[in-house]
Design a protein around this motif. Structure first.
Motif, mmCIF file in Angstrom:
data_model
loop_
_atom_site.group_PDB
_atom_site.id
_atom_site.type_symbol
_atom_site.label_atom_id
_atom_site.label_comp_id
_atom_site.label_asym_id
_atom_site.label_seq_id
_atom_site.Cartn_x
_atom_site.Cartn_y
_atom_site.Cartn_z
ATOM 1 N N VAL A 242 -24.955 -19.756 53.219
ATOM 2 C CA VAL A 242 -25.417 -18.649 52.368
ATOM 3 C C VAL A 242 -26.813 -18.218 52.799
ATOM 4 O O VAL A 242 -27.627 -19.038 53.233
ATOM 5 C CB VAL A 242 -25.395 -19.039 50.871
ATOM 6 N N CYS A 243 -27.034 -16.920 52.695
ATOM 7 C CA CYS A 243 -28.382 -16.425 52.975
ATOM 8 C C CYS A 243 -28.922 -15.824 51.683
ATOM 9 O O CYS A 243 -28.347 -14.858 51.152
ATOM 10 C CB CYS A 243 -28.314 -15.359 54.072
ATOM 11 N N LEU A 244 -29.978 -16.439 51.175
ATOM 12 C CA LEU A 244 -30.628 -15.860 49.989
ATOM 13 C C LEU A 244 -31.642 -14.862 50.511
ATOM 14 O O LEU A 244 -32.599 -15.238 51.187
ATOM 15 C CB LEU A 244 -31.320 -16.947 49.165
ATOM 16 N N TYR A 245 -31.400 -13.598 50.230
ATOM 17 C CA TYR A 245 -32.306 -12.572 50.729
ATOM 18 C C TYR A 245 -33.268 -12.190 49.609
ATOM 19 O O TYR A 245 -32.852 -11.619 48.590
ATOM 20 C CB TYR A 245 -31.536 -11.337 51.236
ATOM 21 N N PHE A 246 -34.536 -12.518 49.784
ATOM 22 C CA PHE A 246 -35.555 -12.301 48.755
ATOM 23 C C PHE A 246 -36.086 -10.868 48.841
ATOM 24 O O PHE A 246 -36.697 -10.483 49.838
ATOM 25 C CB PHE A 246 -36.726 -13.281 48.940
ATOM 26 N N ILE A 247 -35.842 -10.110 47.779
ATOM 27 C CA ILE A 247 -36.319 -8.724 47.760
ATOM 28 C C ILE A 247 -37.653 -8.681 47.005
ATOM 29 O O ILE A 247 -37.798 -9.290 45.934
ATOM 30 C CB ILE A 247 -35.280 -7.812 47.063
ATOM 31 N N THR A 248 -38.607 -7.964 47.568
ATOM 32 C CA THR A 248 -39.930 -7.847 46.927
ATOM 33 C C THR A 248 -39.797 -6.994 45.664
ATOM 34 O O THR A 248 -39.162 -5.938 45.697
ATOM 35 C CB THR A 248 -40.914 -7.171 47.916
ATOM 36 N N PRO A 249 -40.389 -7.466 44.562
ATOM 37 C CA PRO A 249 -40.190 -6.735 43.290
ATOM 38 C C PRO A 249 -41.053 -5.474 43.185
ATOM 39 O O PRO A 249 -41.938 -5.388 42.331
ATOM 40 C CB PRO A 249 -40.595 -7.777 42.240
ATOM 41 N N THR A 250 -40.775 -4.512 44.029
ATOM 42 C CA THR A 250 -41.588 -3.289 44.011
ATOM 43 C C THR A 250 -41.169 -2.350 42.879
ATOM 44 O O THR A 250 -41.967 -1.542 42.417
ATOM 45 C CB THR A 250 -41.432 -2.521 45.335
ATOM 46 N N GLY A 251 -39.917 -2.418 42.470
ATOM 47 C CA GLY A 251 -39.431 -1.494 41.442
ATOM 48 C C GLY A 251 -39.021 -0.161 42.046
ATOM 49 O O GLY A 251 -38.462 0.691 41.351
ATOM 50 N N HIS A 252 -39.310 0.029 43.311
ATOM 51 C CA HIS A 252 -38.966 1.317 43.939
ATOM 52 C C HIS A 252 -37.595 1.234 44.619
ATOM 53 O O HIS A 252 -36.591 1.378 43.975
ATOM 54 C CB HIS A 252 -40.040 1.705 44.957
ATOM 55 N N SER A 253 -37.633 0.956 45.918
ATOM 56 C CA SER A 253 -36.350 0.856 46.616
ATOM 57 C C SER A 253 -36.462 -0.228 47.674
ATOM 58 O O SER A 253 -37.536 -0.806 47.852
ATOM 59 C CB SER A 253 -36.000 2.196 47.261
ATOM 60 N N LEU A 254 -35.374 -0.442 48.366
ATOM 61 C CA LEU A 254 -35.401 -1.455 49.433
ATOM 62 C C LEU A 254 -36.190 -0.921 50.619
ATOM 63 O O LEU A 254 -36.210 0.284 50.865
ATOM 64 C CB LEU A 254 -33.975 -1.749 49.891
ATOM 65 N N LYS A 255 -36.820 -1.832 51.336
ATOM 66 C CA LYS A 255 -37.535 -1.394 52.546
ATOM 67 C C LYS A 255 -36.508 -1.263 53.676
ATOM 68 O O LYS A 255 -35.463 -1.908 53.631
ATOM 69 C CB LYS A 255 -38.569 -2.442 52.949
ATOM 70 N N SER A 256 -36.877 -0.493 54.704
ATOM 71 C CA SER A 256 -35.947 -0.346 55.845
ATOM 72 C C SER A 256 -35.681 -1.704 56.459
ATOM 73 O O SER A 256 -34.565 -1.997 56.900
ATOM 74 C CB SER A 256 -36.510 0.558 56.928
ATOM 75 N N LEU A 257 -36.730 -2.542 56.489
ATOM 76 C CA LEU A 257 -36.577 -3.870 57.083
ATOM 77 C C LEU A 257 -35.472 -4.653 56.357
ATOM 78 O O LEU A 257 -34.654 -5.329 56.980
ATOM 79 C CB LEU A 257 -37.910 -4.632 57.007
ATOM 80 N N ASP B 173 -24.739 -9.171 57.703
ATOM 81 C CA ASP B 173 -23.618 -9.232 56.756
ATOM 82 C C ASP B 173 -22.277 -9.658 57.349
ATOM 83 O O ASP B 173 -21.407 -10.123 56.619
ATOM 84 C CB ASP B 173 -23.502 -7.934 55.927
ATOM 85 N N SER B 174 -22.115 -9.531 58.671
ATOM 86 C CA SER B 174 -20.844 -9.985 59.255
ATOM 87 C C SER B 174 -20.942 -11.429 59.731
ATOM 88 O O SER B 174 -19.992 -11.977 60.287
ATOM 89 C CB SER B 174 -20.454 -9.080 60.410
ATOM 90 N N LYS B 175 -22.100 -12.037 59.510
ATOM 91 C CA LYS B 175 -22.310 -13.385 60.041
ATOM 92 C C LYS B 175 -22.520 -14.433 58.958
ATOM 93 O O LYS B 175 -22.392 -15.621 59.203
ATOM 94 C CB LYS B 175 -23.539 -13.400 60.956
ATOM 95 N N VAL B 176 -22.894 -13.963 57.773
ATOM 96 C CA VAL B 176 -23.250 -14.926 56.737
ATOM 97 C C VAL B 176 -23.025 -14.297 55.355
ATOM 98 O O VAL B 176 -23.035 -13.068 55.223
ATOM 99 C CB VAL B 176 -24.734 -15.373 56.936
ATOM 100 N N ASN B 177 -22.826 -15.170 54.358
ATOM 101 C CA ASN B 177 -22.685 -14.673 52.981
ATOM 102 C C ASN B 177 -24.079 -14.349 52.448
ATOM 103 O O ASN B 177 -24.909 -15.248 52.306
ATOM 104 C CB ASN B 177 -22.070 -15.753 52.091
ATOM 105 N N ILE B 178 -24.312 -13.082 52.154
ATOM 106 C CA ILE B 178 -25.647 -12.710 51.679
ATOM 107 C C ILE B 178 -25.641 -12.596 50.158
ATOM 108 O O ILE B 178 -24.812 -11.899 49.574
ATOM 109 C CB ILE B 178 -26.095 -11.344 52.257
ATOM 110 N N ILE B 179 -26.592 -13.289 49.532
ATOM 111 C CA ILE B 179 -26.813 -13.081 48.097
ATOM 112 C C ILE B 179 -28.220 -12.510 47.958
ATOM 113 O O ILE B 179 -29.207 -13.194 48.208
ATOM 114 C CB ILE B 179 -26.689 -14.405 47.288
ATOM 115 N N PRO B 180 -28.326 -11.240 47.579
ATOM 116 C CA PRO B 180 -29.663 -10.676 47.429
ATOM 117 C C PRO B 180 -30.260 -11.097 46.085
ATOM 118 O O PRO B 180 -29.558 -11.140 45.082
ATOM 119 C CB PRO B 180 -29.420 -9.159 47.464
ATOM 120 N N ILE B 181 -31.546 -11.440 46.112
ATOM 121 C CA ILE B 181 -32.198 -11.790 44.842
ATOM 122 C C ILE B 181 -33.556 -11.087 44.757
ATOM 123 O O ILE B 181 -34.227 -10.909 45.766
ATOM 124 C CB ILE B 181 -32.390 -13.330 44.674
ATOM 125 N N ILE B 182 -33.886 -10.678 43.564
ATOM 126 C CA ILE B 182 -35.193 -10.059 43.371
ATOM 127 C C ILE B 182 -36.154 -11.200 43.038
ATOM 128 O O ILE B 182 -35.972 -11.905 42.040
ATOM 129 C CB ILE B 182 -35.161 -9.008 42.235
#
Ligand code: GTP
Ligand code: MG
Length: 442
Positions: free
Chosen positions: A152-167, A176-185
């Motif tokens: 599993v990949c826990l993807y830590f999203i920065t709590p900006t409140g705006h939108s996702l960064k391009s990065l 996404d085709s290589k690992v199970n991604i769980i996005p978390i804020i």
């Protein structure tokens, strides 16, 4: 042979017949045997944490497993993203878990972030490759193999409140085709309730519109379908991490204490930490492992084997055995080798011919140059010869003139020396001083 026998043999897979048992046989203990075997064997679970430096990765891991993993703070000056795996042996009741936490150190810290995802992709592929190599061994030991494939990949999203960064989008798309991604804020205590709701909707919208496939908790198993469906609607989980214990009422709870109040990590009204823990560890850990093997690893294996030239069937959809594939590949390799050899030989011959031509051309040029120089030299020589002749003529003319002049001079000198004597004689005759005379030479 009777016709019925023939039919029976030509039927590749006859339908199994159902029989009822006369009494207890014991194979109903198979699931228990599996459980017991798995417990003895232990489990491995590998988590990849991707998120910018200081986003709260280590704190969340400590909070999730209720322990303190020794981790060091990352510096903001890493030249590139570095994957740092740490393996721990954990035990709960009688179950052993070999947990590997992989930290993407320095993620998001470089000025140029174009290639930030690459070390992560490479790490995941390297683990798949290790497993594949073990599988392809003649003497393989998958039973006690330490499986390091990322579950599993826990993807830590920065709590900006705006939108996702391009990065974020680029990295998740590449993974996404290589690992199970769980996005978390991450650090969800820094974002208000209404903003968080909008932020979650925005993130999910952006993931969908960019075609990023995140892990969906499975809803095909009746036992967990309902809870998983509910949890899927809560994604991305907004989490708060803390290892600090604060007294709330008369209970010590893990929380973050602020001047204005306390954020309780395990309070579902405060954040989604409990949801994450339940989904990740209690309910879907086995599914994550299973998905990693049957979906992501299978895809890697298929691509890799196809790349190596293996295939299940030939052009006419006839099954291909490993031996045939090997032979075909060997022949292909040998003919390719021969072709390359011939190509190189031809290249060498061409090169020699080219060099020969170049040398000949150079020789011709040199020869021409030499001939030209020779002509120039002869011309110069001729001119010098002419000049010398002219000079000699001039010299002899000069000498002749000189001799004539000298002769004239001597004549003139002679003449001048005779003249005063005659004058004196004349004077003596005139004055009668015949015995007295003098000669003056100038
Ligand atoms: P590196 O490993 O250095 O990249 O950092 P990290 O991502 O592991 O972050 P770490 O867990 O070391 O936390 C960094 C800081 O954020 C610490 O001061 C934590 O106390 C704080 N922190 C962690 N989780 C939270 C959270 O949920 N909310 C808030 N407000 N702060 C947090
Ligand atoms: Mg850390």
């Amino acid at each position: 042979m009777a016709a019925t026998d023939l039919e029976r043999f030509s039927n590749a897979e006859p339908e199994p017949r159902s029989l009822s048992l006369g009494g207890h046989v014991g194979f109903d203990s198979l699931p228990d045997q599996l459980v017991s075997k798995s417990v003895t064997q232990g489990f491995s679970f590998n988590i990849l944490c991707v998120g910018e430096t200081g986003i709260g990765k280590s704190t969340l891991m400590n909070t999730l497993f209720n322990t303190t993993f020794e981790t060091e703070e990352a510096s903001h000056h890493e030249e590139c993203v570095r994957l740092q795996p740490q393996t721990y042996d954990l035990q709960e009741s009688n179950v052993h878990l070999k947990l590997t936490i992989v930290d993407a150190v320095g993620f998001g810290d470089q000025i140029n972030k174009d290639e930030s995802y690459r070390p992560i992709v490479d790490y995941i592929d390297a683990q798949f490759e290790n497993y594949l190599q073990e599988e392809l061994k003649i003497r393989r030991s998958l039973f006690d193999y330490h499986d390091t494939r990322v579950h599993v990949c826990l993807y830590f999203i920065t709590p900006t409140g705006h939108s996702l960064k391009s990065l974020d989008l680029v990295t998740m798309k590449k993974l996404d085709s290589k690992v199970n991604i769980i996005p978390i804020i991450a650090k969800a205590d820094t974002i208000s309730k209404s903003e968080l709701h909008k932020f979650k909707i925005k993130i999910m919208g952006e993931l969908v519109s960019n075609g990023v496939q995140i892990y969906q908790f499975p809803t095909d198993d009746e036992a967990v379908a309902e809870i998983n469906a509910v949890m899927n609607a809560h994604l991305p989980f907004a989490v708060v991490g803390s290892t600090e214990e604060v007294k709330v009422g008369n209970k010590l709870v893990r929380a973050r204490q602020y001047p204005w109040g306390v954020v309780q990590v395990e309070n579902e009204n405060h954040c989604d930490f409990v949801k994450l823990r339940e989904m990740l560890i209690r309910v879907n850990m086995e599914d994550l492992r299973e998905q990693t093997h049957s979906r992501h690893y299978e895809l890697y294996r298929r691509c890799k084997l196809e790349e190596m030239g293996f295939q299940d069937s030939d052009g006419d959809s006839q099954p291909f055995s490993l031996q045939e594939t090997y032979e075909a590949k060997r022949k292909e390799f040998l003919s390719e080798l021969q072709r390359k050899e011939e190509e190189m030989r031809q290249m060498f011959v061409n090169k020699v011919k080219e060099t020969e031509l170049e040398l000949k051309e150079k020789e011709r040029e040199l020869h021409e140059k030499f001939e030209h120089l020779k002509r120039v030299h002869q011309e110069e020589k001729r001119k010098v010869e002419e000049k010398r002749r002219e000079l000699e003529e001039e010299t002899s003319a000069f000498n002749r003139r000189k001799a004539a002049v000298e002769a004239l001079q001597s004549q003139a000198l002679h003449a001048t020396s005779q003249q005063p004597l005659r004058k004196d004689k004349d004077k003596k005759k005139a004055s009668g001083w015949s015995s007295i005379y003098s000669v003056t030479i100038p």
